[in-house]
Design an enzyme around this catalytic site. Structure first.
Site, PDB file in Angstrom:
ATOM      1  N   VAL A 111     -14.238 -16.129  29.152  1.00  0.00           N
ATOM      2  CA  VAL A 111     -14.276 -15.483  30.465  1.00  0.00           C
ATOM      3  C   VAL A 111     -15.739 -15.348  30.866  1.00  0.00           C
ATOM      4  O   VAL A 111     -16.536 -14.736  30.154  1.00  0.00           O
ATOM      5  CB  VAL A 111     -13.596 -14.101  30.418  1.00  0.00           C
ATOM      6  N   LYS A 158       0.852  -1.194   0.000  1.00  0.00           N
ATOM      7  CA  LYS A 158       0.000   0.000   0.000  1.00  0.00           C
ATOM      8  C   LYS A 158       0.889   1.245   0.000  1.00  0.00           C
ATOM      9  O   LYS A 158       1.789   1.360   0.821  1.00  0.00           O
ATOM     10  CB  LYS A 158      -0.906  -0.003   1.231  1.00  0.00           C
TER      11      LYS A 158
END
Length: 517
Positions: free
Chosen positions: A193, A84
């Site tokens: 979690v 890029k």
């Protein structure tokens, strides 16, 4: 349980680019493979997919990858990455009227503007009829021809032109995970979690479905928009900036190439639409295309139809992914023994690919400033919070600048140009720049995310109305400027001849490698 007075373990909750990049930076900087160093553990849910639409980077990524010991060739191969050289903005100046309604924001100029600023000389007509990008950089010419910024003989991370990458976000996370766990000593737990244990505003541990309680001295929240630790557990509020930036959704489609040897764009292409804009990013094996929009002015169905119309016939049977966007940032990024990085910290629309850069910046500062002594946490937190509040506010100003300068007149664009929606800091800068050029003194903060050069590309590219006639006498080095402008034509002809295309270089990298630094 007795709370430790030292930081001996860091627990990162959440993976993706933010989690694994932070884990890599911390583990490398802290020498986590040593027994006497801070350990780094990352917990990633096997059930929560990453957002996976952040596919553009800045040139800083080259340094980041090199610092954690990643081989550039291996990274490019695994992540389907391409090169890029900047961003091309189409139809931002006004609604479509001609084929040349575009401008470039590039990564490098032939002269460092902090040493000799060509912008006022361009504004005063010293470059003739050329656009600003054509006058100060070769990269727009190279991008028009799908050229790469380097050759196969170049050293790793070293370019003939400055460059960044387009990459597959999912593969990038997977690549970072492998590197962090196999080479940097990061401990990985694949689990969910289910609860967080906090005491007196400090996180003590997290409870997981597979490994029970996981204790830590310091926690990094990379849980995305849910912000499980810093937001939900510690109660740090989210500050919306939806009164400044109005896009609130994106719809994305991955578009396979018809031909494995087709050209690959060397820029991110951003094309303005009636209620937002479309990104178009070319990887090795596909394009990533998405429509960022404001649902106040267009329905989700219409936004997807707009995107499919942009892609054309090949979009007919391709699945689309809808991504709600919560635009804003946490009032504090670091609180007590927890810091948020990535989407849990902040998010603005991906117009200038700032998301991954700010993850890089956060992981850099955290790995450098995390103290071993817990009593120093408040000082480190204040320094971090001040720094990132500045960075995010400057990022918001820069993105807003693109909308403010547009002459498009659809309701979405009119709302963006409402003076009530423009930050005062941006108003002050634009008032000054109407009769004075952008100056290095406007960017005195070492951590300003967008440099002077970036503002010049956008202001001049968007035809910002600037009158320097009163101060024209200050710009007496016209001959010097004209020589610099003339040099572009010489250099660009050489580079066009010598540099391969993006596709040609990537094909060579399937068999050969860049020389390691």
């Amino acid at each position: 349980m007795e709370i430790s007075n030292t930081i001996d373990s860091v627990v990162i909750v959440g993976g993706g680019t933010a989690g694994w990049l932070t884990a890599s930076k911390l583990a490398k900087k802290l020498n986590s493979h040593r027994e006497d160093a801070i350990s780094v553990t990352l917990i990633e849910s096997p059930d929560i997919p990453i957002v996976g639409v952040g596919e553009g980077t800045w040139p800083t990524m080259r340094k980041t990858l090199a610092e954690v010991g990643i081989d550039e060739t291996e990274f490019i191969r695994f992540c389907n990455a391409s090169f890029k050289q900047g961003s091309k903005f189409v139809n931002w100046k006004s609604a479509p009227a001609s084929s040349d309604n575009h401008y470039y924001h590039l990564f490098s100029s032939i002269v460092d503007p902090s040493e000799f600023n060509l912008s006022p000389y361009w504004s005063l007509g010293q470059a003739g009829e050329k656009t600003y990008a054509e006058s100060v950089s070769t990269q727009g010419y190279l991008s028009d021809l799908f050229k790469a910024p380097k050759a196969i003989s170049s050293k790793a991370y070293d370019g003939i032109q400055s460059y960044a990458y387009h990459l597959d976000a999912g593969k990038f996370s997977e690549f970072l995970k492998k590197h962090a766990t196999e080479k940097l000593g990061v401990k990985f737990l694949s689990c969910n979690v289910i609860d967080v244990n906090a005491d007196n505003g400090e996180i003590i541990s997290v409870y997981t479905d597979k490994f029970g309680e996981i204790n830590g001295d310091f926690f990094v929240d990379c849980t995305g928009f849910s912000c499980l630790l810093l937001g939900k557990t510690l109660g740090v509020p989210f500050k919306s900036v939806s009164d400044v930036l109005f896009t609130d959704h994106a719809v994305a489609i991955q578009v396979p190439y018809d031909d494995d040897n087709c050209d690959i764009h060397s820029c991110t292409i951003s094309t303005a639409q009636e209620a937002g804009w479309i990104w178009d990013i070319g990887l090795q094996n596909r394009r990533g295309v998405g429509h960022v929009y404001c649902s106040e002015f267009i329905s989700h169905e219409e936004a997807e139809q707009t995107l499919r119309a942009y892609i054309g016939e090949k979009a007919k049977d391709l699945p689309a992914k809808l991504v709600p966007m919560n635009v804003g940032y946490r009032e504090k990024f670091w609180h007590k023994n927890c810091v948020a990085v990535g989407l849990s910290a902040a998010f603005v629309e991906p117009l200038e690919a700032s998301a991954i850069f700010l993850v890089e910046a956060a992981s850099n500062m955290l790995s450098d400033q995390l103290p071993r002594d817990k009593s120093l946490l408040p000082l480190a937190a204040k320094k971090f919070n001040d720094s990132f509040q500045f960075r995010w506010n400057k990022t918001i100003d820069f993105i807003k600048l693109h909308y403010v300068l547009s002459k498009r007149d659809e309701p979405f664009w009119q709302k963006n140009k409402d003076p009530e929606s423009i930050p005062q800091s941006l108003k002050n800068s634009l008032l000054q720049w109407r009769s004075e050029p952008v100056s290095a003194y406007d960017f005195s903060h070492v951590y300003d995310p967008f440099p002077m050069e970036s503002y010049q590309y956008v202001l001049n590219g968007m035809a910002f109305e600037q009158d320097l006639s009163l101060s024209a006498a200050k710009y007496s080095e016209a001959e010097h400027a004209q020589k610099a402008f003339a040099q572009i034509d010489k250099v660009k002809d050489i580079l066009i001849k010598e540099l391969p295309t993006n596709r040609e270089l990537l094909n060579k990298l399937s068999s050969y490698s860049f020389t390691k630094v």
